[in-house]
Design a protein around this motif. Sequence first.
Motif, PDB file in Angstrom:
ATOM      1  N   ARG A 168       0.808  -1.188  -0.234  1.00 13.49           N
ATOM      2  CA  ARG A 168       0.013  -0.052   0.119  1.00 13.49           C
ATOM      3  C   ARG A 168       0.657   1.230  -0.023  1.00 13.49           C
ATOM      4  NH1 ARG A 168      -3.934  -2.714   4.101  1.00 13.49           N
ATOM      5  NH2 ARG A 168      -5.566  -3.564   2.699  1.00 13.49           N
ATOM      6  N   ALA A 169       1.947   1.224   0.622  1.00 17.10           N
ATOM      7  CA  ALA A 169       2.993   2.309   0.514  1.00 17.10           C
ATOM      8  C   ALA A 169       3.514   2.631  -0.737  1.00 17.10           C
ATOM      9  CB  ALA A 169       3.926   2.066   1.410  1.00 17.10           C
ATOM     10  N   LEU A 170       3.797   1.642  -1.637  1.00 13.79           N
ATOM     11  CA  LEU A 170       4.057   1.666  -2.984  1.00 13.79           C
ATOM     12  C   LEU A 170       2.887   2.417  -3.695  1.00 13.79           C
ATOM     13  CD1 LEU A 170       6.282  -1.442  -3.362  1.00 13.79           C
ATOM     14  CD2 LEU A 170       7.221   0.841  -3.624  1.00 13.79           C
ATOM     15  N   ALA A 171       1.735   1.701  -3.642  1.00 11.82           N
ATOM     16  CA  ALA A 171       0.623   2.163  -4.171  1.00 11.82           C
ATOM     17  C   ALA A 171       0.295   3.914  -4.040  1.00 11.82           C
ATOM     18  CB  ALA A 171      -0.485   1.401  -3.941  1.00 11.82           C
ATOM     19  N   ARG A 172       0.399   4.119  -2.689  1.00 12.18           N
ATOM     20  CA  ARG A 172      -0.205   5.575  -2.401  1.00 12.18           C
ATOM     21  C   ARG A 172       1.102   6.457  -3.007  1.00 12.18           C
ATOM     22  NH1 ARG A 172      -1.977   3.040   2.567  1.00 12.18           N
ATOM     23  NH2 ARG A 172      -4.121   3.502   2.638  1.00 12.18           N
ATOM     24  N   LEU A 188     -10.136   9.955  -0.250  1.00  8.28           N
ATOM     25  CA  LEU A 188      -9.310  10.677  -1.070  1.00  8.28           C
ATOM     26  C   LEU A 188      -8.220  11.332  -0.052  1.00  8.28           C
ATOM     27  CD1 LEU A 188     -11.605  12.417  -3.486  1.00  8.28           C
ATOM     28  CD2 LEU A 188     -10.816  10.184  -3.787  1.00  8.28           C
ATOM     29  N   LYS A 189      -8.249  11.442   1.148  1.00 12.24           N
ATOM     30  CA  LYS A 189      -7.532  11.799   2.074  1.00 12.24           C
ATOM     31  C   LYS A 189      -6.199  11.173   2.506  1.00 12.24           C
ATOM     32  CE  LYS A 189     -11.175  14.352   4.521  1.00 12.24           C
ATOM     33  NZ  LYS A 189     -11.891  14.605   5.871  1.00 12.24           N
ATOM     34  N   ASP A 190      -5.070  11.748   2.940  1.00 13.17           N
ATOM     35  CA  ASP A 190      -4.102  10.955   3.524  1.00 13.17           C
ATOM     36  C   ASP A 190      -3.475   9.944   2.611  1.00 13.17           C
ATOM     37  OD1 ASP A 190      -4.279  12.543   5.874  1.00 13.17           O
ATOM     38  OD2 ASP A 190      -5.960  11.036   6.514  1.00 13.17           O
ATOM     39  N   GLY A 191      -3.477  10.434   1.244  1.00 14.22           N
ATOM     40  CA  GLY A 191      -2.924   9.517   0.235  1.00 14.22           C
ATOM     41  C   GLY A 191      -3.659   8.260  -0.282  1.00 14.22           C
ATOM     42  N   GLY A 192      -5.144   8.339   0.227  1.00 19.58           N
ATOM     43  CA  GLY A 192      -6.144   7.200  -0.258  1.00 19.58           C
ATOM     44  C   GLY A 192      -6.269   6.385   0.751  1.00 19.58           C
ATOM     45  N   SER A 193      -7.424   5.952   1.013  1.00 21.82           N
ATOM     46  CA  SER A 193      -7.866   5.096   2.083  1.00 21.82           C
ATOM     47  C   SER A 193      -7.394   3.723   1.509  1.00 21.82           C
ATOM     48  CB  SER A 193      -9.442   5.147   2.065  1.00 21.82           C
ATOM     49  OG  SER A 193     -10.065   4.520   0.969  1.00 21.82           O
ATOM     50  N   ARG A 233      -9.469   1.206   1.270  1.00 22.19           N
ATOM     51  CA  ARG A 233     -10.531   0.885   0.429  1.00 22.19           C
ATOM     52  C   ARG A 233     -10.118   1.342  -1.108  1.00 22.19           C
ATOM     53  NH1 ARG A 233     -15.937   3.955  -0.219  1.00 22.19           N
ATOM     54  NH2 ARG A 233     -17.291   2.643  -1.325  1.00 22.19           N
ATOM     55  N   LEU A 234      -9.791   2.582  -1.167  1.00 18.59           N
ATOM     56  CA  LEU A 234      -9.678   3.294  -2.424  1.00 18.59           C
ATOM     57  C   LEU A 234      -8.317   2.590  -3.168  1.00 18.59           C
ATOM     58  CD1 LEU A 234      -9.856   5.160  -4.884  1.00 18.59           C
ATOM     59  CD2 LEU A 234      -8.645   6.715  -3.746  1.00 18.59           C
ATOM     60  N   VAL A 235      -6.994   2.351  -2.415  1.00 20.03           N
ATOM     61  CA  VAL A 235      -5.925   1.638  -2.917  1.00 20.03           C
ATOM     62  C   VAL A 235      -5.962   0.226  -3.349  1.00 20.03           C
ATOM     63  CG1 VAL A 235      -3.646   0.725  -1.850  1.00 20.03           C
ATOM     64  CG2 VAL A 235      -4.385   3.199  -1.663  1.00 20.03           C
ATOM     65  N   TYR A 275      -5.637  -1.178  -7.233  1.00 23.86           N
ATOM     66  CA  TYR A 275      -4.490  -1.691  -7.452  1.00 23.86           C
ATOM     67  C   TYR A 275      -4.515  -3.200  -7.198  1.00 23.86           C
ATOM     68  CZ  TYR A 275      -1.925   2.993  -7.160  1.00 23.86           C
ATOM     69  OH  TYR A 275      -1.550   4.021  -7.754  1.00 23.86           O
ATOM     70  N   ALA A 276      -3.672  -3.780  -8.044  1.00 19.21           N
ATOM     71  CA  ALA A 276      -3.658  -5.487  -7.688  1.00 19.21           C
ATOM     72  C   ALA A 276      -2.476  -5.561  -6.953  1.00 19.21           C
ATOM     73  CB  ALA A 276      -3.533  -6.106  -8.796  1.00 19.21           C
ATOM     74  N   TRP A 277      -2.595  -6.249  -5.746  1.00 20.15           N
ATOM     75  CA  TRP A 277      -1.238  -6.589  -5.070  1.00 20.15           C
ATOM     76  C   TRP A 277      -1.458  -7.777  -4.084  1.00 20.15           C
ATOM     77  CZ3 TRP A 277      -1.576  -6.867   0.149  1.00 20.15           C
ATOM     78  CH2 TRP A 277      -2.647  -6.180   0.962  1.00 20.15           C
ATOM     79  N   GLY A 278      -0.410  -8.340  -3.457  1.00 20.69           N
ATOM     80  CA  GLY A 278      -0.539  -9.813  -2.864  1.00 20.69           C
ATOM     81  C   GLY A 278       0.173 -10.675  -3.443  1.00 20.69           C
ATOM     82  N   SER A 279      -0.265 -11.812  -3.192  1.00 20.49           N
ATOM     83  CA  SER A 279       0.264 -13.143  -3.577  1.00 20.49           C
ATOM     84  C   SER A 279       0.084 -13.317  -5.192  1.00 20.49           C
ATOM     85  CB  SER A 279      -0.250 -14.352  -3.021  1.00 20.49           C
ATOM     86  OG  SER A 279      -1.601 -14.377  -3.189  1.00 20.49           O
ATOM     87  N   GLU A 280       0.900 -14.223  -5.878  1.00 17.55           N
ATOM     88  CA  GLU A 280       0.639 -14.249  -7.345  1.00 17.55           C
ATOM     89  C   GLU A 280      -0.808 -14.760  -7.600  1.00 17.55           C
ATOM     90  OE1 GLU A 280       3.427 -16.703  -9.002  1.00 17.55           O
ATOM     91  OE2 GLU A 280       5.161 -15.079  -8.828  1.00 17.55           O
TER      92      GLU A 280
END
Length: 285
Positions: free
Chosen positions: A193-197, A223-228, A230-232, A236-241
């Motif tokens: 999520r840090a990379l996404a933000r 939309l606050k603080d770099g995005g919740s 929920r928004l991120v 974005y797709a992240w996690g295991s393969e």
Amino acid sequence: MKETIGTYGIWNGGGLRGEDPALRGERAEAAAELEELGFGAIWLGGSSSAANAAPLLEATSRLVVGTSVQSIWDHEPKTAAASFTELNTAHPGRFVLGLGVSHAKLAEQYRRPYSALVAYLDALDAAGVPAGARVLAALGPRTVELARNRSAGSIPYLVTAEQTARSRELLGEQPLLAPELKVVLESDPTRARALARDSLAVYLGLPNYTNNFLRNGFTEDDLKDGGSDRLVDAVYAWGSEDGIRARIDEYLAAGADHVALQIVDGGPRYSLPREAWRRLASLLG
């Protein structure tokens, strides 16, 4: 066009669209590898143009290259039409003219974007650019309908699977729907999520995107603080393969014909994340 571009493509606003002559060979090599890996298209971001696409088309034999997007404010219709004709003559059916209206903060001449886009399409018609060889970066319902009526389809950027489903309803069955989706190849939630933000920050300053989020069920708090979270997690797709593959499949299940996948890894803008593209191809295979 659907059959030509296949199910998966690569969206890249950095290294592949760069213009440094010293890196031309590396860009060509990367494009050729993407073709070998099975991707059907490269989508060039960052107000790209036909000039950015030409070296990649020359380096490949089947891969489609599209602009995602070419700003209507930066290129006169006659110039865009001439460039399209030149590329299409050299590489028939392999260049897609993706068009968009950019943003008021990025284009000084930004006025009445919808009307300007209609006029631009009228000019392309007059110059002989077929509707079936162009697509629109459509977010709002009116522009999605314009994409349906005046182009081969829609290539929306920074949208959810739910919005993809609504776009499919507006488009109908035949037009192309090829959303962009950002992929973070990271399973740790905090790191991912840090990379996404970091990536999302610039878009949260552009009203076309924030208004689209609000129109599609998000709130000002999202939309606050770099995005919740929920928004991120929605864009974005992240996690295991397996988890990333499942997120990509959500867009296909929602009605996408093709998903343009953008690697987000925190690296320099003009890098070529070739190892990440290989990992992505492996998890898609």
